[in-house]
Design a protein around this motif. Structure first.
Motif, short mmCIF file in Angstrom:
data_model
loop_
_atom_site.label_atom_id
_atom_site.label_comp_id
_atom_site.label_asym_id
_atom_site.label_seq_id
_atom_site.Cartn_x
_atom_site.Cartn_y
_atom_site.Cartn_z
N LYS A 142 13.77 -11.31 2.10
CA LYS A 142 12.22 -11.04 1.56
C LYS A 142 11.26 -11.05 2.28
O LYS A 142 10.00 -10.52 2.38
N GLN A 143 11.26 -12.04 3.43
CA GLN A 143 10.05 -12.13 4.30
C GLN A 143 9.67 -10.93 5.06
O GLN A 143 8.53 -10.49 5.58
N ASN A 144 10.64 -9.85 5.11
CA ASN A 144 10.63 -8.67 5.62
C ASN A 144 10.11 -7.44 4.89
O ASN A 144 10.16 -6.46 5.39
N ASN A 145 9.90 -7.86 3.67
CA ASN A 145 9.69 -6.52 2.49
C ASN A 145 8.60 -5.55 3.11
O ASN A 145 8.73 -4.47 3.09
N GLN A 146 7.43 -6.28 3.68
CA GLN A 146 6.42 -5.31 4.16
C GLN A 146 7.08 -4.61 5.19
O GLN A 146 6.59 -3.44 5.27
N GLN A 147 7.55 -4.95 6.17
CA GLN A 147 8.20 -4.00 7.30
C GLN A 147 8.96 -3.14 6.87
O GLN A 147 8.95 -2.07 7.41
N GLY B 71 9.91 10.82 -4.56
CA GLY B 71 11.17 9.74 -4.41
C GLY B 71 10.66 8.37 -4.57
O GLY B 71 9.20 8.17 -5.06
N LEU B 72 11.34 7.49 -4.86
CA LEU B 72 11.17 6.03 -5.29
C LEU B 72 11.59 5.18 -4.23
O LEU B 72 12.66 5.20 -3.73
N VAL B 73 10.63 3.82 -4.10
CA VAL B 73 10.98 2.72 -3.59
C VAL B 73 11.06 1.61 -4.57
O VAL B 73 10.33 1.28 -5.14
N LEU B 74 12.20 0.89 -4.62
CA LEU B 74 12.21 -0.22 -5.49
C LEU B 74 12.55 -1.47 -4.59
O LEU B 74 13.14 -1.54 -3.77
N ILE B 75 11.64 -2.46 -5.17
CA ILE B 75 11.80 -3.99 -4.19
C ILE B 75 12.08 -4.89 -5.26
O ILE B 75 11.45 -4.98 -6.10
N ASP B 76 13.06 -5.61 -4.86
CA ASP B 76 13.63 -6.84 -5.68
C ASP B 76 12.82 -7.90 -5.22
O ASP B 76 12.48 -8.35 -4.39
N ASN B 77 13.14 -8.90 -6.45
CA ASN B 77 12.58 -10.17 -6.35
C ASN B 77 11.15 -10.71 -5.95
O ASN B 77 10.96 -11.49 -5.18
N ILE B 78 10.35 -9.82 -6.43
CA ILE B 78 8.83 -9.93 -5.99
C ILE B 78 8.17 -11.04 -6.86
O ILE B 78 7.12 -11.31 -6.55
N LEU B 79 9.14 -11.91 -7.73
CA LEU B 79 8.40 -12.95 -8.29
C LEU B 79 8.97 -14.32 -7.46
O LEU B 79 8.56 -15.26 -7.76
N SER C 260 7.82 -20.36 2.95
CA SER C 260 7.24 -19.35 3.98
C SER C 260 7.76 -18.18 3.12
O SER C 260 6.81 -17.16 3.05
N PHE C 261 8.83 -17.81 2.72
CA PHE C 261 9.40 -16.70 1.89
C PHE C 261 8.48 -16.26 0.50
O PHE C 261 7.91 -15.20 0.52
N GLU C 262 7.99 -17.32 -0.06
CA GLU C 262 7.36 -17.18 -1.19
C GLU C 262 5.84 -16.69 -0.80
O GLU C 262 5.23 -15.80 -1.58
N LYS C 263 5.59 -17.24 0.35
CA LYS C 263 3.97 -16.62 0.88
C LYS C 263 4.00 -15.24 1.28
O LYS C 263 3.45 -14.38 0.99
N SER C 264 5.24 -15.08 1.89
CA SER C 264 5.50 -13.52 2.28
C SER C 264 5.38 -12.60 1.01
O SER C 264 4.93 -11.30 1.19
N VAL C 265 6.21 -12.98 -0.09
CA VAL C 265 6.13 -12.06 -1.02
C VAL C 265 4.94 -12.21 -1.87
O VAL C 265 4.81 -10.91 -2.18
N SER C 266 4.24 -13.11 -1.90
CA SER C 266 2.73 -13.04 -2.55
C SER C 266 1.86 -11.96 -1.75
O SER C 266 1.20 -11.31 -2.28
N ILE C 267 1.90 -12.13 -0.44
CA ILE C 267 1.10 -11.32 0.31
C ILE C 267 1.53 -9.87 0.12
O ILE C 267 0.78 -8.90 -0.02
N PHE C 268 2.90 -9.53 0.15
CA PHE C 268 3.31 -8.31 0.09
C PHE C 268 2.99 -7.67 -1.48
O PHE C 268 2.40 -6.68 -1.54
#
Ligand SMILES: C[S@@+](CC[C@H](N)C(=O)[O-])C[C@H]1O[C@@H](n2cnc3c(N)ncnc32)[C@H](O)[C@@H]1O
Length: 211
Positions: free
Chosen positions: A135-140, A153-161, A175-183
């Motif tokens: 999840k920490q790489n979601n943005q990349q 087209g669609l992009v689906l992103i899981d586990n955003i909570l 750290s992964f929770e921070k990355s998800v929040s920033i994303f």
């Protein structure tokens, strides 16, 4: 979702293909961290979305045991392909077994490797992308795939909570929770020319459509 709501929704919807029941059972018995599997309700949602857009090219980032791949494959058009990227053979072996016996075997390309490297080798235009890896790489991942998504087209992103981690005070977040929040806070800006909707399915699913 409470167990009561979940079992009610499962009972009221169309039955699950038997091979997905077997795959979930075998994942629970034989693979570490089986809770990573996409699961019944979200899996049916992926299948429905895929059937609605009838994609020609799907990309899944994070195969695990192939549950999401098989759900997404249900909507492929007859010449369509799904590419799915997995870093771990310890997870992918079970996916391989179920892909081989499925009716989608010729349409599934399982790629072993690091998603950041492998995505860039795929010269495709995506109708549907499912981001469900580290999840920490979601943005990349999003930034890499977004220019290659077709209009509509669609992009689906899981586990955003992040299993509730996004609600923690900033100084208590892992750290992964921070990355998800920033994303999450940036997705409407990252999705240039797109619209963003977030559903509270399971651990939160973001849907971005290119307009
Ligand atoms: C949540 S699971 C995927 C679940 C799967 N999409 C499903 O529908 O059941 C995440 C998977 O991503 C894989 N993964 C983690 N980091 C990765 C990376 N950098 N590149 C590719 N796969 C990765 C993990 O090994 C794991 O199998």
């Amino acid at each position: 979702m409470t167990e009561k709501i979940e079992s009610y929704l499962i009972k009221s919807g169309s039955p699950l293909p038997g091979y997905l029941m077997d795959l979930e059972r075998e994942t629970n018995l034989k693979v570490a961290k089986p809770q990573m599997l996409t699961g019944h309700i979200q899996g049916r949602f992926l299948s429905m979305i895929s059937k609605v857009i009838n994609p020609n090219r799907i990309l899944e980032i994070g195969t695990f045991t192939g549950y999401g791949t098989l759900c997404l494959a249900e909507g492929l058009n007859k010449n369509g392909l799904i590419f799915t990227i997995e870093v771990s053979k310890e997870n992918g072996w079970l996916a391989e077994k179920y892909f081989k016996t499925s009716s989608f075997n010729d349409q599934i390309h399982l790629i072993y490797g690091s998603a950041l490297d492998e995505i860039q080798k795929l010269k495709e235009t995506w109708d549907l992308v499912y981001i469900d890896a580290d999840k920490q790489n979601n943005q990349q991942y999003f930034n890499l795939v977004w220019p290659c998504v077709r209009k509509g087209g669609l992009v689906l992103i899981d586990n955003i909570l992040a299993r509730g981690g996004v609600f923690k005070p900033e100084n208590e977040k892992k750290s992964f929770e921070k990355s998800v929040s920033i994303f999450n806070s940036e997705i409407t800006k990252l999705a240039i020319g797109g619209i963003v909707t977030i559903l509270p399915i399971r651990d939160g699913l973001t849907i971005v459509r290119k307009e």
